[in-house]
Design a protein around this motif. Sequence first.
Motif, short mmCIF file in Angstrom:
data_model
loop_
_atom_site.label_atom_id
_atom_site.label_comp_id
_atom_site.label_asym_id
_atom_site.label_seq_id
_atom_site.Cartn_x
_atom_site.Cartn_y
_atom_site.Cartn_z
N GLN A 71 1.05 -1.12 0.55
CA GLN A 71 -0.03 0.31 -0.35
C GLN A 71 1.19 1.30 0.13
N ALA A 72 1.55 1.52 0.51
CA ALA A 72 3.03 2.77 1.09
C ALA A 72 3.61 2.46 -0.08
N ILE A 73 3.70 1.29 -1.39
CA ILE A 73 4.67 1.89 -2.73
C ILE A 73 3.53 2.28 -3.58
N ALA A 74 2.34 1.79 -3.04
CA ALA A 74 1.29 1.54 -4.33
C ALA A 74 0.85 3.88 -4.07
N ASN A 75 0.71 4.07 -3.44
CA ASN A 75 0.15 5.65 -2.36
C ASN A 75 1.46 6.79 -2.68
#
Length: 194
Positions: A102-106
Amino acid sequence: MANLIDSRDAVAAHGPREMPIGVALLRAREERSQAYPVVGAIFGKYSREVENYEKSERKEKTTMKRLSIFLATVLLMLSAATLPATRAIAQQAAVTDDNLDQAIANAKTPANHEAIAAFYEQEAADTKKKADLHRRSAETYRKSGLFSRPVGMPGMGKMCDNVAAMWDQIAADTEKLAKEHHEMAKKAAAPTRQ
């Protein structure tokens, strides 16, 4: 000189810390003036001064209490209002195994990329520790000689060497990921030209 009173009598009559000494003296004079009516006419103005002083003291104490309660309420409301935002920022900044995807995607801001880079740096450090552990284990196996294999089969020391090499490669790749996210953070922080 029956109407004069010294400070020791005033303190004895009203206590040392109950009121300022000037008020204690005025009260003592008032008591004397009530005992002697002629003196009471002279010192009557002092009793009004004592009453006015006591009223102003009560009013000041009440005002201070109200102000303290008001300020405490404002501070409590302010801290309650900012707590969710503070928690959200703190939770967003910490990247874990569970929220890495999620951190990478956002990731859009420099802080997002720096948080991911910090996660990868910690992973690389942990991975290096695992590699060192397997290198020490390989050395221990070689010294003991108990786990040697027949010719043509790898021994325990060799297997630990292979695992250590694998962890070293993972650590190197993880450090590269961290470096790339540091670069992304710099690019995100740089002003865009249009």
